[in-house]
Design a protein around this motif. Structure first.
Motif, PDB file in Angstrom:
ATOM      1  N   TYR A  11      38.030  27.479  41.657  1.00 39.53           N
ATOM      2  CA  TYR A  11      36.650  27.736  41.228  1.00 39.53           C
ATOM      3  C   TYR A  11      36.047  26.461  40.664  1.00 39.53           C
ATOM      4  O   TYR A  11      36.760  25.610  40.135  1.00 39.53           O
ATOM      5  N   ASP A  12      34.724  26.379  40.739  1.00 40.62           N
ATOM      6  CA  ASP A  12      33.996  25.308  40.069  1.00 40.62           C
ATOM      7  C   ASP A  12      33.794  25.676  38.614  1.00 40.62           C
ATOM      8  O   ASP A  12      33.366  26.790  38.311  1.00 40.62           O
ATOM      9  N   ILE A  18      38.842  24.310  39.174  1.00 43.54           N
ATOM     10  CA  ILE A  18      39.951  24.981  38.501  1.00 43.54           C
ATOM     11  C   ILE A  18      40.739  25.741  39.551  1.00 43.54           C
ATOM     12  O   ILE A  18      40.178  26.567  40.268  1.00 43.54           O
ATOM     13  N   ALA A  20      42.856  28.553  40.808  1.00 48.74           N
ATOM     14  CA  ALA A  20      43.192  29.911  40.361  1.00 48.74           C
ATOM     15  C   ALA A  20      44.452  30.413  41.052  1.00 48.74           C
ATOM     16  O   ALA A  20      45.255  31.124  40.449  1.00 48.74           O
ATOM     17  N   GLU A  39      50.427  36.117  32.795  1.00 51.36           N
ATOM     18  CA  GLU A  39      49.573  36.030  31.611  1.00 51.36           C
ATOM     19  C   GLU A  39      48.110  35.984  32.012  1.00 51.36           C
ATOM     20  O   GLU A  39      47.794  35.769  33.186  1.00 51.36           O
ATOM     21  N   SER A  40      47.252  36.130  31.030  1.00 51.00           N
ATOM     22  CA  SER A  40      45.825  36.003  31.258  1.00 51.00           C
ATOM     23  C   SER A  40      45.528  34.633  31.866  1.00 51.00           C
ATOM     24  O   SER A  40      46.064  33.628  31.416  1.00 51.00           O
ATOM     25  N   GLY A  41      44.723  34.614  32.920  1.00 51.75           N
ATOM     26  CA  GLY A  41      44.374  33.343  33.567  1.00 51.75           C
ATOM     27  C   GLY A  41      45.345  32.914  34.650  1.00 51.75           C
ATOM     28  O   GLY A  41      45.171  31.861  35.263  1.00 51.75           O
ATOM     29  N   SER A  42      46.368  33.724  34.918  1.00 54.03           N
ATOM     30  CA  SER A  42      47.368  33.315  35.920  1.00 54.03           C
ATOM     31  C   SER A  42      46.907  33.563  37.355  1.00 54.03           C
ATOM     32  O   SER A  42      47.585  33.151  38.299  1.00 54.03           O
ATOM     33  N   GLY A  43      45.764  34.255  37.528  1.00 56.13           N
ATOM     34  CA  GLY A  43      45.206  34.441  38.878  1.00 56.13           C
ATOM     35  C   GLY A  43      45.330  35.855  39.422  1.00 56.13           C
ATOM     36  O   GLY A  43      45.016  36.108  40.586  1.00 56.13           O
ATOM     37  N   LYS A  44      45.739  36.791  38.582  1.00 59.93           N
ATOM     38  CA  LYS A  44      45.986  38.165  39.037  1.00 59.93           C
ATOM     39  C   LYS A  44      44.729  38.830  39.606  1.00 59.93           C
ATOM     40  O   LYS A  44      44.760  39.406  40.686  1.00 59.93           O
ATOM     41  N   SER A  45      43.631  38.754  38.850  1.00 57.46           N
ATOM     42  CA  SER A  45      42.393  39.413  39.309  1.00 57.46           C
ATOM     43  C   SER A  45      41.892  38.777  40.593  1.00 57.46           C
ATOM     44  O   SER A  45      41.416  39.458  41.497  1.00 57.46           O
ATOM     45  N   THR A  46      41.998  37.467  40.668  1.00 58.26           N
ATOM     46  CA  THR A  46      41.564  36.759  41.872  1.00 58.26           C
ATOM     47  C   THR A  46      42.342  37.257  43.077  1.00 58.26           C
ATOM     48  O   THR A  46      41.760  37.556  44.130  1.00 58.26           O
TER      49      THR A  46
HETATM   50  P1  ADP Z   1      43.929  36.792  35.452  1.00 55.70           P
HETATM   51  O1  ADP Z   1      43.405  37.987  36.150  1.00 55.70           O
HETATM   52  O2  ADP Z   1      45.402  36.592  35.617  1.00 55.70           O
HETATM   53  O3  ADP Z   1      43.508  36.720  34.024  1.00 55.70           O
HETATM   54  P2  ADP Z   1      41.950  35.300  36.978  1.00 55.70           P
HETATM   55  O4  ADP Z   1      42.218  35.525  38.396  1.00 55.70           O
HETATM   56  O5  ADP Z   1      40.860  36.108  36.333  1.00 55.70           O
HETATM   57  O6  ADP Z   1      43.322  35.488  36.165  1.00 55.70           O
HETATM   58  O7  ADP Z   1      41.636  33.772  36.721  1.00 55.70           O
HETATM   59  C1  ADP Z   1      42.449  32.697  37.199  1.00 55.70           C
HETATM   60  C2  ADP Z   1      41.798  31.360  36.807  1.00 55.70           C
HETATM   61  O8  ADP Z   1      40.577  31.213  37.506  1.00 55.70           O
HETATM   62  C3  ADP Z   1      41.463  31.236  35.337  1.00 55.70           C
HETATM   63  O9  ADP Z   1      41.633  29.884  34.981  1.00 55.70           O
HETATM   64  C4  ADP Z   1      40.007  31.633  35.275  1.00 55.70           C
HETATM   65  O10 ADP Z   1      39.375  31.027  34.177  1.00 55.70           O
HETATM   66  C5  ADP Z   1      39.488  31.084  36.594  1.00 55.70           C
HETATM   67  N1  ADP Z   1      38.355  31.882  37.118  1.00 55.70           N
HETATM   68  C6  ADP Z   1      38.419  33.171  37.530  1.00 55.70           C
HETATM   69  N2  ADP Z   1      37.225  33.599  37.978  1.00 55.70           N
HETATM   70  C7  ADP Z   1      36.386  32.537  37.872  1.00 55.70           C
HETATM   71  C8  ADP Z   1      35.014  32.304  38.203  1.00 55.70           C
HETATM   72  N3  ADP Z   1      34.262  33.266  38.743  1.00 55.70           N
HETATM   73  N4  ADP Z   1      34.498  31.086  37.931  1.00 55.70           N
HETATM   74  C9  ADP Z   1      35.255  30.114  37.399  1.00 55.70           C
HETATM   75  N5  ADP Z   1      36.550  30.237  37.085  1.00 55.70           N
HETATM   76  C10 ADP Z   1      37.115  31.443  37.314  1.00 55.70           C
END
Ligand code: ADP
Ligand code: ADP
Length: 229
Positions: A11-12, A18, A20, A39-46
């Motif tokens: 992501y930008d 960054i 993900a 952990e939070s930020g590990s890329g799960k939601s993505t």
């Molecule tokens: P998790 O679900 O494990 O918390 P995410 O998939 O939400 O992880 O995020 C993975 C990384 O990508 C994190 O560093 C987060 O800050 C970044 N990130 C996620 N979505 C966005 C977005 N829309 N714009 C910028 N950075 C993002």
């Protein structure tokens, strides 16, 4: 079957990139309950949102039932999403609509409203008594059961669950966990469950991928912890 083939996504963020997810390879079998823990930020939601074409990878292929969903146009994406249900940590309900209206929403959007179907799903999640209540009159566990019912109403082949119990206390979390297991056993729904909670993952998942800072460490098979009938 869901296959990730060398999938990367960044992501930008204020001009910087960054990362993900990096070089993810995965194969999720039909009817499986597949966990993703990290952990939070590990890329799960993505990772989860990519299966639903809500995010596009920068690199790699994602196959759902042998179709490369990264090449889909909008019409194909809409069609693909119809086979996929999603539930969320914060339930994402419409607070000015009743339980029944929330559950019927996907049917209204698809112009296939069906009262009998809504009734059946209400019974499946044990919310018949609450059909005409509004979300604010429900407990957290009940709200999540509405979210689950809304996801189930279109008979999805795949259910994506983003931290499904993280906003719930003990009893409610365990009710929702049992309901998810019942869905898999009853309909054979393939499930992908992302969570930072080992308890949930241990109770439900057949196999679990461990994510750390966007990289997949390994896939583990945890011995299922005590399950209530
Ligand atoms: P998790 O679900 O494990 O918390 P995410 O998939 O939400 O992880 O995020 C993975 C990384 O990508 C994190 O560093 C987060 O800050 C970044 N990130 C996620 N979505 C966005 C977005 N829309 N714009 C910028 N950075 C993002
Ligand atoms: P057949 O029914 O002949 O086996 P397919 O199901 O493979 O054909 O695909 C027929 C058409 O529908 C193709 O253009 C394919 O890209 C599209 N299609 C099939 N399944 C999906 C899907 N899940 N999502 C989006 N498009 C799909």
């Amino acid at each position: 079957m869901i296959i990730f083939n060398q999938v990367s996504k960044s992501y930008d963020h204020n001009g910087a990139r960054i990362s993900a997810l990096k070089d993810i390879n995965l194969q999720i079998e039909n009817h499986e309950i597949f966990g993703v823990i990290g952990e939070s930020g590990s890329g799960k939601s993505t990772l989860l949102r990519m299966i639903n074409t809500l995010e596009q990878p920068d690199q790699g292929q994602i196959l759902v039932d042998n179709h490369d969903i990264t090449t889909f146009n909008e019409a194909e994406e809409r069609r693909s999403r119809k086979k996929i249900g999603m539930i969320f940590q914060q339930f994402n309900l419409l607070y000015n609509q009743t339980v029944k209206e929330n559950i019927g929403l996907p049917l209204r959007l698809n112009k296939v409203y069906d009262e009998t179907k809504i009734q059946k799903v209400l019974e499946f999640v044990h919310l018949e008594e609450k059909a005409d209540h509004y979300p604010k009159q429900l407990s957290g566990g009940e709200k999540q059961r509405v979210g689950i019912a809304r996801a189930l109403i279109t008979d999805p082949e795949i259910l994506l669950c983003d931290e499904p119990t993280s906003a719930l206390d003990g009893q409610n979390a365990s009710d929702v966990t049992q309901l998810l297991r019942k869905i898999n056993q009853t309909f054979g729904t393939t499930m992908v469950i992302v969570s930072h909670e080992l308890t949930l993952i241990k109770q439900l998942c057949d196999r679990t991928a461990i994510l750390d800072k966007g990289q997949m460490q390994e896939i583990i098979v945890l011995e299922k912890s005590e399950q209530q009938p």
